[in-house]
Each structure stands twice: as structure tokens, then as C-alpha cells.
Scaffold this motif. Structure first.
Motif, PDB file in Angstrom:
ATOM      1  N   ALA A 125      -0.573  -6.134   0.935  1.00 11.32           N
ATOM      2  CA  ALA A 125      -0.266  -5.608   2.268  1.00 11.32           C
ATOM      3  C   ALA A 125      -0.846  -4.204   2.372  1.00 11.32           C
ATOM      4  N   THR A 126      -1.857  -4.056   3.252  1.00 14.88           N
ATOM      5  CA  THR A 126      -2.586  -2.794   3.318  1.00 14.88           C
ATOM      6  C   THR A 126      -2.728  -2.312   4.763  1.00 14.88           C
ATOM      7  N   ASN A 127      -3.631  -1.357   4.996  1.00 18.65           N
ATOM      8  CA  ASN A 127      -3.711  -0.766   6.342  1.00 18.65           C
ATOM      9  C   ASN A 127      -4.835  -1.335   7.192  1.00 18.65           C
ATOM     10  N   VAL A 128      -5.440  -2.436   6.750  1.00 21.28           N
ATOM     11  CA  VAL A 128      -6.422  -3.144   7.591  1.00 21.28           C
ATOM     12  C   VAL A 128      -5.971  -4.614   7.686  1.00 21.28           C
ATOM     13  N   ASP A 129      -6.538  -5.351   8.675  1.00 19.83           N
ATOM     14  CA  ASP A 129      -6.022  -6.698   8.945  1.00 19.83           C
ATOM     15  C   ASP A 129      -6.399  -7.746   7.906  1.00 19.83           C
ATOM     16  N   GLY A 130      -7.389  -7.430   7.074  1.00 26.00           N
ATOM     17  CA  GLY A 130      -7.808  -8.410   6.067  1.00 26.00           C
ATOM     18  C   GLY A 130      -9.061  -7.906   5.384  1.00 26.00           C
ATOM     19  N   VAL A 131      -9.807  -8.826   4.792  1.00 19.33           N
ATOM     20  CA  VAL A 131     -11.078  -8.464   4.154  1.00 19.33           C
ATOM     21  C   VAL A 131     -12.190  -8.623   5.187  1.00 19.33           C
ATOM     22  N   TYR A 132     -13.028  -7.622   5.287  1.00 18.35           N
ATOM     23  CA  TYR A 132     -14.171  -7.631   6.214  1.00 18.35           C
ATOM     24  C   TYR A 132     -15.465  -7.742   5.418  1.00 18.35           C
ATOM     25  N   ASP A 133     -16.562  -8.039   6.134  1.00 19.84           N
ATOM     26  CA  ASP A 133     -17.848  -8.155   5.433  1.00 19.84           C
ATOM     27  C   ASP A 133     -18.346  -6.793   4.946  1.00 19.84           C
ATOM     28  N   LYS A 134     -17.783  -5.704   5.503  1.00 20.46           N
ATOM     29  CA  LYS A 134     -18.045  -4.340   5.023  1.00 20.46           C
ATOM     30  C   LYS A 134     -16.855  -3.481   5.425  1.00 20.46           C
ATOM     31  N   ASP A 135     -16.779  -2.271   4.902  1.00 21.65           N
ATOM     32  CA  ASP A 135     -15.599  -1.435   5.138  1.00 21.65           C
ATOM     33  C   ASP A 135     -15.371  -1.193   6.641  1.00 21.65           C
ATOM     34  N   PRO A 136     -14.264  -1.733   7.192  1.00 16.52           N
ATOM     35  CA  PRO A 136     -14.026  -1.600   8.644  1.00 16.52           C
ATOM     36  C   PRO A 136     -13.722  -0.160   9.066  1.00 16.52           C
ATOM     37  N   LYS A 137     -13.353   0.695   8.099  1.00 20.89           N
ATOM     38  CA  LYS A 137     -13.075   2.094   8.450  1.00 20.89           C
ATOM     39  C   LYS A 137     -14.383   2.882   8.597  1.00 20.89           C
ATOM     40  N   VAL A 138     -15.458   2.315   8.066  1.00 23.88           N
ATOM     41  CA  VAL A 138     -16.762   2.984   8.132  1.00 23.88           C
ATOM     42  C   VAL A 138     -17.659   2.325   9.190  1.00 23.88           C
ATOM     43  N   SER A 151       0.830  -1.209   0.000  1.00 26.30           N
ATOM     44  CA  SER A 151       0.000   0.000   0.000  1.00 26.30           C
ATOM     45  C   SER A 151       0.865   1.260   0.000  1.00 26.30           C
ATOM     46  N   GLY A 152       0.400   2.294  -0.671  1.00 23.06           N
ATOM     47  CA  GLY A 152       1.107   3.568  -0.636  1.00 23.06           C
ATOM     48  C   GLY A 152       1.168   4.150   0.772  1.00 23.06           C
ATOM     49  N   LYS A 153       0.225   3.711   1.625  1.00 20.69           N
ATOM     50  CA  LYS A 153       0.200   4.226   3.009  1.00 20.69           C
ATOM     51  C   LYS A 153       1.412   3.749   3.805  1.00 20.69           C
ATOM     52  N   PHE A 154       2.033   2.696   3.328  1.00 19.37           N
ATOM     53  CA  PHE A 154       3.244   2.122   3.933  1.00 19.37           C
ATOM     54  C   PHE A 154       4.361   3.168   4.027  1.00 19.37           C
ATOM     55  N   THR A 205      -8.917   7.018  -5.765  1.00 17.93           N
ATOM     56  CA  THR A 205      -9.983   6.469  -4.915  1.00 17.93           C
ATOM     57  C   THR A 205     -10.309   5.000  -5.194  1.00 17.93           C
ATOM     58  N   TYR A 206      -9.463   4.312  -5.917  1.00 21.80           N
ATOM     59  CA  TYR A 206      -9.681   2.889  -6.152  1.00 21.80           C
ATOM     60  C   TYR A 206      -9.515   2.182  -4.807  1.00 21.80           C
ATOM     61  N   GLU A 207     -10.467   1.324  -4.422  1.00 23.78           N
ATOM     62  CA  GLU A 207     -10.413   0.733  -3.096  1.00 23.78           C
ATOM     63  C   GLU A 207     -10.000  -0.739  -3.084  1.00 23.78           C
ATOM     64  N   LEU A 208      -9.066  -1.051  -2.222  1.00 24.78           N
ATOM     65  CA  LEU A 208      -8.574  -2.426  -1.970  1.00 24.78           C
ATOM     66  C   LEU A 208      -8.235  -3.141  -3.280  1.00 24.78           C
ATOM     67  N   LEU A 209      -9.244  -3.688  -3.970  1.00 23.91           N
ATOM     68  CA  LEU A 209      -9.002  -4.305  -5.279  1.00 23.91           C
ATOM     69  C   LEU A 209      -9.976  -3.686  -6.273  1.00 23.91           C
ATOM     70  N   ILE A 255     -18.850  -8.059  -1.825  1.00 24.14           N
ATOM     71  CA  ILE A 255     -18.582  -7.127  -0.723  1.00 24.14           C
ATOM     72  C   ILE A 255     -18.139  -5.763  -1.254  1.00 24.14           C
ATOM     73  N   LEU A 256     -17.289  -5.786  -2.289  1.00 23.48           N
ATOM     74  CA  LEU A 256     -16.725  -4.518  -2.778  1.00 23.48           C
ATOM     75  C   LEU A 256     -17.587  -3.845  -3.844  1.00 23.48           C
ATOM     76  N   GLU A 257     -18.713  -4.471  -4.157  1.00 28.58           N
ATOM     77  CA  GLU A 257     -19.564  -3.991  -5.247  1.00 28.58           C
ATOM     78  C   GLU A 257     -19.863  -2.492  -5.167  1.00 28.58           C
TER      79      GLU A 257
HETATM   80  N1  LIG Z   1     -14.706  -5.043   2.860  1.00 24.38           N
HETATM   81  C1  LIG Z   1     -13.536  -4.409   3.116  1.00 24.38           C
HETATM   82  N2  LIG Z   1     -12.545  -5.055   3.779  1.00 24.38           N
HETATM   83  C2  LIG Z   1     -11.370  -4.435   4.015  1.00 24.38           C
HETATM   84  N3  LIG Z   1     -11.093  -3.160   3.647  1.00 24.38           N
HETATM   85  C3  LIG Z   1     -12.048  -2.482   2.974  1.00 24.38           C
HETATM   86  C4  LIG Z   1     -13.313  -3.069   2.678  1.00 24.38           C
HETATM   87  N4  LIG Z   1     -14.066  -2.156   1.999  1.00 24.38           N
HETATM   88  C5  LIG Z   1     -13.323  -1.053   1.887  1.00 24.38           C
HETATM   89  N5  LIG Z   1     -12.107  -1.230   2.481  1.00 24.38           N
HETATM   90  C6  LIG Z   1     -11.091  -0.180   2.588  1.00 24.38           C
HETATM   91  O1  LIG Z   1     -10.000  -0.480   1.767  1.00 24.38           O
HETATM   92  C7  LIG Z   1      -8.889   0.236   2.301  1.00 24.38           C
HETATM   93  C8  LIG Z   1      -7.617  -0.321   1.728  1.00 24.38           C
HETATM   94  O2  LIG Z   1      -7.621  -0.077   0.348  1.00 24.38           O
HETATM   95  P1  LIG Z   1      -6.921   1.216  -0.242  1.00 24.38           P
HETATM   96  O3  LIG Z   1      -7.347   2.468   0.471  1.00 24.38           O
HETATM   97  O4  LIG Z   1      -7.043   1.162  -1.710  1.00 24.38           O
HETATM   98  O5  LIG Z   1      -5.477   0.982   0.253  1.00 24.38           O
HETATM   99  P2  LIG Z   1      -4.181   0.554  -0.490  1.00 24.38           P
HETATM  100  O6  LIG Z   1      -4.465   0.423  -1.954  1.00 24.38           O
HETATM  101  O7  LIG Z   1      -3.314   1.696  -0.172  1.00 24.38           O
HETATM  102  O8  LIG Z   1      -3.791  -0.724   0.175  1.00 24.38           O
HETATM  103  C9  LIG Z   1      -9.013   0.062   3.792  1.00 24.38           C
HETATM  104  O9  LIG Z   1      -8.428   1.146   4.486  1.00 24.38           O
HETATM  105  C10 LIG Z   1     -10.521  -0.026   3.997  1.00 24.38           C
HETATM  106  O10 LIG Z   1     -11.046   1.180   4.535  1.00 24.38           O
END
Ligand SMILES: Nc1ncnc2c1ncn2[C@@H]1O[C@H](COP(=O)(O)OP(=O)(O)O)[C@@H](O)[C@H]1O
Ligand SMILES: O=c1ccn([C@@H]2O[C@H](COP(=O)(O)OP(=O)(O)O)[C@@H](O)[C@H]2O)c(=O)[nH]1
Length: 230
Positions: free
Chosen positions: A141-154, A12-15, A183-187, A172-174
Motif C-alpha cells: 500500500a503506497t502513494n500511487v495507484d499501482g505500477v506504471y510503465d515509468k515513474d508516475p511522479k516524474v 508506506s511510511g507516507k501513510f 531512497t529505496y524505491e517501491l520494491l 521497469i524499476l531497473e
Molecule cells: N514504475 C513505477 N510505478 C509506480 N511507482 C513508481 C514507479 N517508479 C518509481 N515509482 C515511485 O515509487 C514511489 C513509491 O515507492 P516509495 O517512495 O519507496 O514509497 P513507499 O516505500 O513509502 O511505499 C512512488 O511515489 C513513485 O514515485
């Protein structure tokens, strides 16, 4: 002749944003250790530099593709830092396309790359690189512990899933499948397509545990979420 299996690590760029040099130093140790038994490719994100430049560009009314290009340059800057830190074991120049990556990969060294082209995130680059190198596993390798059933930051009540299928991840990511610069998230959708068509196993983990990566890969340590092809 014996070939070491290949592995791709998406960082992750946050690294780079907090304790960046300490994080990179841990990554260097783990990659040095891993590279005796694996060929390693690293894909780095753009982090806060990407967001800062994309935001300035957006204020200047630049097109989405220009904004993506700014993100790509930021990710390449981060990739250069990792490549330089790895020294002799890494190819010293960051590739700018998949073809360029393949050429540099043939050197036998660790290759570190940032973005390739607008319209996608570095997760898509990591998926393409995993496909091109025949890697069976992609580590995200990102800033959360894994994949959650919904965004753990929200959602505070989000539950982490130890194992899930790629179709479940898509579901989940739909609602968070943005394809706008920064603003592309996770995958992103492109990453998902490549992972699915080539049946690549994805492990999503927190980069805080990057120093446990060797154990995770060799002994299947209990870290992160495993996304299995179906
Ligand atoms: N279901 C989910 N499980 C885990 N993370 C999620 C989920 N939905 C959204 N996210 C978000 O995805 C973020 C990681 O993706 P992203 O911001 O693209 O980081 P990076 O590409 O820098 O690793 C997490 O901080 C989390 O808020
Ligand atoms: O092949 C690529 C890789 C990245 N980007 C752009 O660069 C930014 C930074 O990459 P990413 O979001 O993957 O980095 P991270 O989330 O890890 O900081 C993205 O948001 C995109 O705007 C792109 O256009 N094409």
C-alpha cells in the motif's frame, strides 16, 4: 485442524505523514475485519521521520549503515503506533529480526514490524515476512495507484499496468534501484529476489483505498496492479 491463510500488508511510511491517525484508524477497521478469516502481518515504512533523521545523519557524515539504522528506528516507531492502535488482536511488541518475527507470529496474533537490517527497505522485510508466513499474497500500500510503465511522479504520460510479471517489474524499476538509505524505491532488489524465488503474488495499491482491502482480497476488486510470478 483448519488454518486461516496468511496475508502481509506493507504500509508506506507516507501513510503516517498526512492524516496519519485517520489512516491508521481505517487500517485498524480493515485488519479487524480481515483477521476473522486471515492471519495478518503488517510491515510499516519509516516515512518522513526516517528521511529527516537520515538527512541529519548524512549531514553529519554518518555511514550508510548508520543511516539505514536510523530509518529502521523510524519504521519501528510507526509499527509501534499501529500495534498499539490494534490493541488486543496485535502482539504488543515490534520484532527486530525475522527470527524474532517468527517467534511473535507463533502467538497467533497480528504482528506489526518495521525494518530488520541495513541494506534493504521495508519492502524486503515484507517479502521475507510473506515468505516466512507462507503468504500467497503481499499487499504493497503506497502513494500511487499501482505500477506504471515509468515513474508516475516524474512522467505525466506514465500508464498504469493492471497486471504484469515480476520480470516486467524488474525491467521497469531497473533504473531506480537505489540502495542508499531513505531512497529505496517501491520494491528494492532484495524484495524482488525473495518475491521471485518464492513466487509470491504482489498487489500494489494506493493506501487511499485501504478501507476497500477486504473487498480487494475476498472478491478481487478492481484496485491497483497485480504482479504475478512467472
Ligand atoms: N514504475 C513505477 N510505478 C509506480 N511507482 C513508481 C514507479 N517508479 C518509481 N515509482 C515511485 O515509487 C514511489 C513509491 O515507492 P516509495 O517512495 O519507496 O514509497 P513507499 O516505500 O513509502 O511505499 C512512488 O511515489 C513513485 O514515485
Ligand atoms: O530492513 C530495513 C528496513 C528499512 N531500512 C531503512 O529504513 C528506511 C525507511 O524504510 P522504507 O524506505 O522502507 O520506508 P518507506 O519508504 O515506506 O517510508 C529505508 O530507506 C532504509 O534506510 C533498512 O535499512 N532496513
Amino acid at each position: 485442524m483448519h488454518f486461516n491463510p496468511s496475508i502481509v500488508i506493507k504500509i508506506s511510511g507516507k501513510f503516517f505523514d498526512e492524516d496519519g491517525s485517520r489512516n491508521i484508524s481505517s487500517l485498524r477497521d480493515v485488519v479487524k475485519n480481515l483477521s476473522s478469516s486471515f492471519r495478518v502481518a503488517i510491515v510499516s515504512g519509516g516515512g518522513s521521520n526516517a528521511r529527516k533523521y537520515i538527512s541529519m545523519g548524512r549531514d553529519l557524515n554518518l555511514s550508510e549503515s548508520y543511516l539505514d539504522l536510523l530509518g529502521i528506528w523510524a519504521s519501528r516507531l510507526n509499527a509501534n503506533l499501529i500495534a498499539f492502535a490494534l490493541g488486543d488482536i496485535a502482539y504488543p511488541v515490534v520484532p527486530d529480526s525475522l527470527e524474532d518475527f517468527i517467534e511473535k507470529w507463533s502467538s497467533g496474533k497480528v504482528v506489526v514490524t518495521g525494518g530488520f537490517q541495513p541494506g534493504q527497505s521495508t519492502a524486503a522485510v515484507a517479502a521475507l515476512v510473506a515468505e516466512a508466513t507462507n503468504s500467497s499474497t503481499l499487499i504493497v500500500a503506497t502513494n500511487v495507484d499501482g505500477v506504471y510503465d515509468k515513474d508516475p511522479k516524474v512522467y505525466k504520460d506514465a500508464v498504469m499496468l493492471k497486471e504484469l510479471t515480476i520480470n516486467k517489474l524488474k525491467e521497469i524499476l531497473e533504473n531506480s534501484q537505489s540502495v542508499k538509505a531513505g531512497t529505496y524505491e517501491l520494491l528494492d532488489p532484495m524484495a524482488m529476489k525473495i518475491i521471485q524465488r518464492s513466487r509470491i503474488k504482489v498487489i500494489v495499491m494506493n493506501y487511499r483505498y485501504i478501507s476497500s482491502l477486504s473487498d480487494l482480497i475476498k472478491d478481487n476488486k478492481n484496485i491497483g496492479s497485480t504482479v504475478i510470478p512467472e
